[in-house]
Design a protein around this motif. Structure first.
Motif, PDB file in Angstrom:
ATOM      1  N   GLN A   1      -8.094 -39.160 -11.662  1.00 34.54           N
ATOM      2  CA  GLN A   1      -7.053 -38.253 -11.168  1.00 34.54           C
ATOM      3  C   GLN A   1      -7.190 -38.034  -9.663  1.00 34.54           C
ATOM      4  OE1 GLN A   1      -7.988 -35.093 -13.913  1.00 34.54           O
ATOM      5  NE2 GLN A   1      -6.164 -35.505 -15.181  1.00 34.54           N
ATOM      6  N   ARG A   2      -8.432 -37.956  -9.180  1.00 35.53           N
ATOM      7  CA  ARG A   2      -8.617 -37.829  -7.728  1.00 35.53           C
ATOM      8  C   ARG A   2      -8.079 -39.059  -7.011  1.00 35.53           C
ATOM      9  NH1 ARG A   2     -12.507 -40.141  -5.426  1.00 35.53           N
ATOM     10  NH2 ARG A   2     -13.984 -39.909  -7.147  1.00 35.53           N
ATOM     11  N   GLU A   3      -8.357 -40.243  -7.557  1.00 40.48           N
ATOM     12  CA  GLU A   3      -7.863 -41.466  -6.931  1.00 40.48           C
ATOM     13  C   GLU A   3      -6.336 -41.499  -6.910  1.00 40.48           C
ATOM     14  OE1 GLU A   3      -9.472 -43.706  -5.395  1.00 40.48           O
ATOM     15  OE2 GLU A   3     -11.564 -43.315  -5.931  1.00 40.48           O
ATOM     16  N   LEU A   4      -5.717 -40.872  -7.880  1.00 38.75           N
ATOM     17  CA  LEU A   4      -4.258 -40.805  -7.936  1.00 38.75           C
ATOM     18  C   LEU A   4      -3.706 -39.635  -7.122  1.00 38.75           C
ATOM     19  CD1 LEU A   4      -3.803 -41.578 -11.738  1.00 38.75           C
ATOM     20  CD2 LEU A   4      -3.120 -43.056  -9.835  1.00 38.75           C
ATOM     21  N   GLU A   5      -4.605 -38.926  -6.424  1.00 36.90           N
ATOM     22  CA  GLU A   5      -4.244 -37.777  -5.591  1.00 36.90           C
ATOM     23  C   GLU A   5      -3.666 -36.629  -6.408  1.00 36.90           C
ATOM     24  OE1 GLU A   5      -1.856 -38.945  -2.277  1.00 36.90           O
ATOM     25  OE2 GLU A   5      -3.248 -40.499  -1.617  1.00 36.90           O
ATOM     26  N   ARG A   6      -4.058 -36.546  -7.661  1.00 40.30           N
ATOM     27  CA  ARG A   6      -3.660 -35.412  -8.511  1.00 40.30           C
ATOM     28  C   ARG A   6      -4.840 -34.434  -8.537  1.00 40.30           C
ATOM     29  NH1 ARG A   6      -1.487 -39.412 -13.021  1.00 40.30           N
ATOM     30  NH2 ARG A   6      -2.675 -38.050 -14.411  1.00 40.30           N
ATOM     31  N   HIS A   7      -5.083 -33.813  -7.396  1.00 44.32           N
ATOM     32  CA  HIS A   7      -6.307 -33.044  -7.212  1.00 44.32           C
ATOM     33  C   HIS A   7      -6.364 -31.784  -8.063  1.00 44.32           C
ATOM     34  CE1 HIS A   7      -7.135 -35.866  -4.075  1.00 44.32           C
ATOM     35  NE2 HIS A   7      -6.066 -35.506  -3.376  1.00 44.32           N
ATOM     36  N   ASP A   8      -5.232 -31.103  -8.246  1.00 41.31           N
ATOM     37  CA  ASP A   8      -5.250 -29.911  -9.094  1.00 41.31           C
ATOM     38  C   ASP A   8      -5.562 -30.288 -10.540  1.00 41.31           C
ATOM     39  OD1 ASP A   8      -4.693 -28.086  -7.049  1.00 41.31           O
ATOM     40  OD2 ASP A   8      -2.526 -28.440  -7.200  1.00 41.31           O
TER      41      ASP A   8
ATOM     42  N   ARG B   1     -15.233 -33.028  -3.460  1.00 35.96           N
ATOM     43  CA  ARG B   1     -14.368 -34.098  -2.952  1.00 35.96           C
ATOM     44  C   ARG B   1     -12.894 -33.713  -3.058  1.00 35.96           C
ATOM     45  NH1 ARG B   1     -16.203 -39.947  -4.957  1.00 35.96           N
ATOM     46  NH2 ARG B   1     -14.943 -40.488  -3.111  1.00 35.96           N
ATOM     47  N   ASN B   2     -12.504 -33.151  -4.195  1.00 34.58           N
ATOM     48  CA  ASN B   2     -11.114 -32.741  -4.367  1.00 34.58           C
ATOM     49  C   ASN B   2     -10.739 -31.584  -3.465  1.00 34.58           C
ATOM     50  OD1 ASN B   2      -9.642 -34.203  -6.789  1.00 34.58           O
ATOM     51  ND2 ASN B   2     -11.775 -33.937  -7.428  1.00 34.58           N
ATOM     52  N   LEU B   3     -11.633 -30.609  -3.352  1.00 28.77           N
ATOM     53  CA  LEU B   3     -11.351 -29.455  -2.500  1.00 28.77           C
ATOM     54  C   LEU B   3     -11.245 -29.863  -1.032  1.00 28.77           C
ATOM     55  CD1 LEU B   3     -13.741 -26.953  -4.290  1.00 28.77           C
ATOM     56  CD2 LEU B   3     -11.238 -26.776  -4.208  1.00 28.77           C
ATOM     57  N   ALA B   4     -12.087 -30.817  -0.622  1.00 23.76           N
ATOM     58  CA  ALA B   4     -12.004 -31.306   0.756  1.00 23.76           C
ATOM     59  C   ALA B   4     -10.670 -31.991   1.004  1.00 23.76           C
ATOM     60  CB  ALA B   4     -13.156 -32.264   1.035  1.00 23.76           C
ATOM     61  N   LEU B   5     -10.214 -32.763   0.034  1.00 30.06           N
ATOM     62  CA  LEU B   5      -8.931 -33.462   0.177  1.00 30.06           C
ATOM     63  C   LEU B   5      -7.752 -32.487   0.176  1.00 30.06           C
ATOM     64  CD1 LEU B   5      -9.769 -36.493  -2.101  1.00 30.06           C
ATOM     65  CD2 LEU B   5      -9.242 -36.622   0.336  1.00 30.06           C
TER      66      LEU B   5
ATOM     67  N   ALA C   1      -7.329 -32.851 -11.426  1.00 28.89           N
ATOM     68  CA  ALA C   1      -8.744 -33.217 -11.441  1.00 28.89           C
ATOM     69  C   ALA C   1      -9.628 -31.977 -11.518  1.00 28.89           C
ATOM     70  CB  ALA C   1      -9.078 -34.030 -10.192  1.00 28.89           C
ATOM     71  N   LEU C   2      -9.286 -30.934 -10.760  1.00 30.37           N
ATOM     72  CA  LEU C   2     -10.082 -29.707 -10.795  1.00 30.37           C
ATOM     73  C   LEU C   2     -10.040 -29.054 -12.168  1.00 30.37           C
ATOM     74  CD1 LEU C   2      -9.097 -28.246  -7.300  1.00 30.37           C
ATOM     75  CD2 LEU C   2     -11.359 -29.091  -7.985  1.00 30.37           C
ATOM     76  N   ALA C   3      -8.885 -29.101 -12.820  1.00 30.47           N
ATOM     77  CA  ALA C   3      -8.780 -28.538 -14.170  1.00 30.47           C
ATOM     78  C   ALA C   3      -9.621 -29.349 -15.154  1.00 30.47           C
ATOM     79  CB  ALA C   3      -7.316 -28.517 -14.614  1.00 30.47           C
ATOM     80  N   THR C   4      -9.591 -30.682 -15.014  1.00 30.37           N
ATOM     81  CA  THR C   4     -10.386 -31.545 -15.902  1.00 30.37           C
ATOM     82  C   THR C   4     -11.875 -31.293 -15.692  1.00 30.37           C
ATOM     83  OG1 THR C   4      -8.665 -33.239 -15.868  1.00 30.37           O
ATOM     84  CG2 THR C   4     -10.856 -33.923 -16.569  1.00 30.37           C
TER      85      THR C   4
ATOM     86  N   ALA D   1     -10.938 -50.806 -17.009  1.00 28.25           N
ATOM     87  CA  ALA D   1      -9.784 -50.301 -16.261  1.00 28.25           C
ATOM     88  C   ALA D   1     -10.247 -49.490 -15.057  1.00 28.25           C
ATOM     89  CB  ALA D   1      -8.902 -49.459 -17.176  1.00 28.25           C
ATOM     90  N   PHE D   2     -11.299 -48.698 -15.242  1.00 36.09           N
ATOM     91  CA  PHE D   2     -11.818 -47.886 -14.138  1.00 36.09           C
ATOM     92  C   PHE D   2     -12.362 -48.784 -13.034  1.00 36.09           C
ATOM     93  CE2 PHE D   2     -14.678 -45.146 -11.834  1.00 36.09           C
ATOM     94  CZ  PHE D   2     -14.047 -43.922 -11.831  1.00 36.09           C
ATOM     95  N   GLU D   3     -13.156 -49.789 -13.410  1.00 39.64           N
ATOM     96  CA  GLU D   3     -13.745 -50.697 -12.417  1.00 39.64           C
ATOM     97  C   GLU D   3     -12.668 -51.445 -11.638  1.00 39.64           C
ATOM     98  OE1 GLU D   3     -16.273 -53.197 -14.673  1.00 39.64           O
ATOM     99  OE2 GLU D   3     -17.691 -51.593 -15.194  1.00 39.64           O
ATOM    100  N   GLN D   4     -11.560 -51.753 -12.298  1.00 32.92           N
ATOM    101  CA  GLN D   4     -10.482 -52.512 -11.665  1.00 32.92           C
ATOM    102  C   GLN D   4      -9.490 -51.623 -10.917  1.00 32.92           C
ATOM    103  OE1 GLN D   4      -8.872 -54.745 -14.956  1.00 32.92           O
ATOM    104  NE2 GLN D   4     -10.481 -56.321 -14.847  1.00 32.92           N
ATOM    105  N   GLY D   5      -9.704 -50.311 -10.938  1.00 35.01           N
ATOM    106  CA  GLY D   5      -8.817 -49.403 -10.215  1.00 35.01           C
ATOM    107  C   GLY D   5      -7.476 -49.202 -10.888  1.00 35.01           C
ATOM    108  N   ARG D   6      -7.391 -49.459 -12.186  1.00 37.32           N
ATOM    109  CA  ARG D   6      -6.157 -49.198 -12.931  1.00 37.32           C
ATOM    110  C   ARG D   6      -6.266 -47.775 -13.480  1.00 37.32           C
ATOM    111  NH1 ARG D   6      -6.032 -51.889 -17.304  1.00 37.32           N
ATOM    112  NH2 ARG D   6      -8.020 -53.017 -17.260  1.00 37.32           N
ATOM    113  N   TRP D   7      -5.970 -46.819 -12.609  1.00 38.51           N
ATOM    114  CA  TRP D   7      -6.309 -45.429 -12.888  1.00 38.51           C
ATOM    115  C   TRP D   7      -5.541 -44.850 -14.073  1.00 38.51           C
ATOM    116  CZ3 TRP D   7     -10.582 -45.477 -10.681  1.00 38.51           C
ATOM    117  CH2 TRP D   7     -10.761 -46.017  -9.403  1.00 38.51           C
TER     118      TRP D   7
END
Length: 354
Positions: A121-128, A153-157, A130-133, A87-93
């Motif tokens: 989570q970063r790919e889904l733009e759920r950056h906060d 990467r998340n902080l830059a975004l 992602a930072l918690a994870t 799923a990760f390789e196929q981008g099914r986040w």
């Protein structure tokens, strides 16, 4: 779940409790092993024993063997890829996150799944999220370098530039080696001209490609390029393509003679010996292995030349000299035992084609 358990057990702790999947080529079914043992034992029995009893025993064991083989064939084969990784390789986040959470339920000690969840989570733009994870991954002792790189990467975004650069510094301090990400992640584009970012990029590259940081490993660079090669009298004898590969650790030669001959060599610097080595193989059955050093715009190496057809080995040496006009002269010589002197084996002048 049984199929997933087999795949995941292979990549997790061997103490996971999942049954091992037998190999297709080397594992012999228990029934077959018993059958072989029984047959071997049967041949060693005394001839006086009843042949009827032997036949009954052998038949029973073979039936058990066939039953065991059939049971193995009925087992579901292990999946080729873990569903989470697929799923990760196929981008099914979303699917990847769900699968990795399922893995964590089975294997709470699996730290890498937390990193994968954060990446999804970063790919889904759920950056906060992602930072918690990532903080959870840090608590679980996941690799610090990758945690801090993902944080950057998340902080830059999120536009938190100072924190992003600090996270990059921390990743560098932890020995991060993800050069491709550092060089290509678009969220870092706004930092690329900063000396702080360039230092991190330079340090990561030095870890991944250490030969690039060794000055002596560049001593043969004057030979790099695509060349036409002529004899001293101007006769064209072939073309030669010289490239630097493998992170700057190797120089590869690909010779194409005007008459159809071919050959190749690899040259590399040996820091432990402070010398260069070149190994050549030619289509005419010539092999040479020579070592030496560079100095004053030239490279000189000595060793042996072997002729495959005649099974003959002779002393051999070569010199590459860079001219003021950019041309390179390559002169190779073998030692003539009968004449007790060096004779020219190859003498070529290189002119660049690129």
């Amino acid at each position: 779940m049984a199929a997933q358990c087999s795949a995941r057990a292979a990549r997790r702790s061997p103490s996971s409790g999942c049954p091992k999947t037998p190999g297709n080529a080397t594992t012999v079914p228990m029934g077959a092993r018993l059958a072989r043992a029984a047959l071997t034992d049967d041949h060693s029995r005394k001839r006086s024993r009843s042949s009827m009893r032997s036949t009954v025993i052998t038949t029973a064991v073979l039936a058990f063997a066939f039953a065991g083989a059939a049971a193995q064939e009925d087992q579901a084969p292990a999946p080729l890829a873990d569903p989470a990784e697929l799923a990760f390789e196929q981008g099914r986040w979303e699917d990847a996150i769900a699968e990795y959470r399922e893995i964590l339920e089975e294997y709470p000690e699996d730290r890498l799944s937390l990193l994968r969840i954060a990446q999804a989570q970063r790919e889904l733009e759920r950056h906060d999220d992602a930072l918690a994870t990532l903080e959870a991954a840090r608590t679980a002792n996941a690799p610090e370098a990758m945690i801090d790189l993902e944080r950057a990467r998340n902080l830059a975004l999120l536009g938190r530039d100072d924190e992003a650069l600090a996270a990059l510094d921390a990743a560098d301090h932890s020995g991060v080696r993800a050069l491709a990400l550092v060089e290509s992640a678009p969220e870092f584009d706004k930092y690329r001209e900063l000396s702080r970012f360039k230092r991190v990029e330079r340090n990561v590259r030095a870890r991944v490609y250490p030969c690039e940081g060794i000055p002596e490993a560049s001593a043969f660079d004057f030979w790099l390029g695509r060349w036409e090669v002529r004899m001293p009298d101007g006769t064209l004898i072939g073309t030669n393509t010289i490239t630097k590969d493998d992170g700057g650790c190797a120089i590869h030669e690909r010779w194409e003679g005007a008459g159809g001959s071919t050959g190749s060599s690899v040259s590399f610097y040996l820091p432990s010996r402070d010398e260069w080595r070149q190994v050549w193989t030619g289509s005419g059955g010539t092999l040479f292995d020579i070592t030496g050093k560079a100095g004053n715009g030239s490279m000189h190496m000595e060793g042996t030349l072997e002729y495959v057809e005649t099974d003959r080995v002779v002393a051999f040496r070569g010199t590459w000299t860079e001219g003021a006009d950019g041309r390179v002269r390559q002169r190779l010589e073998e030692f003539d035992l009968a004449a007790q002197t060096w004779i020219v084996w190859f003498d070529g002048f290189y002119r660049r084609l690129d």
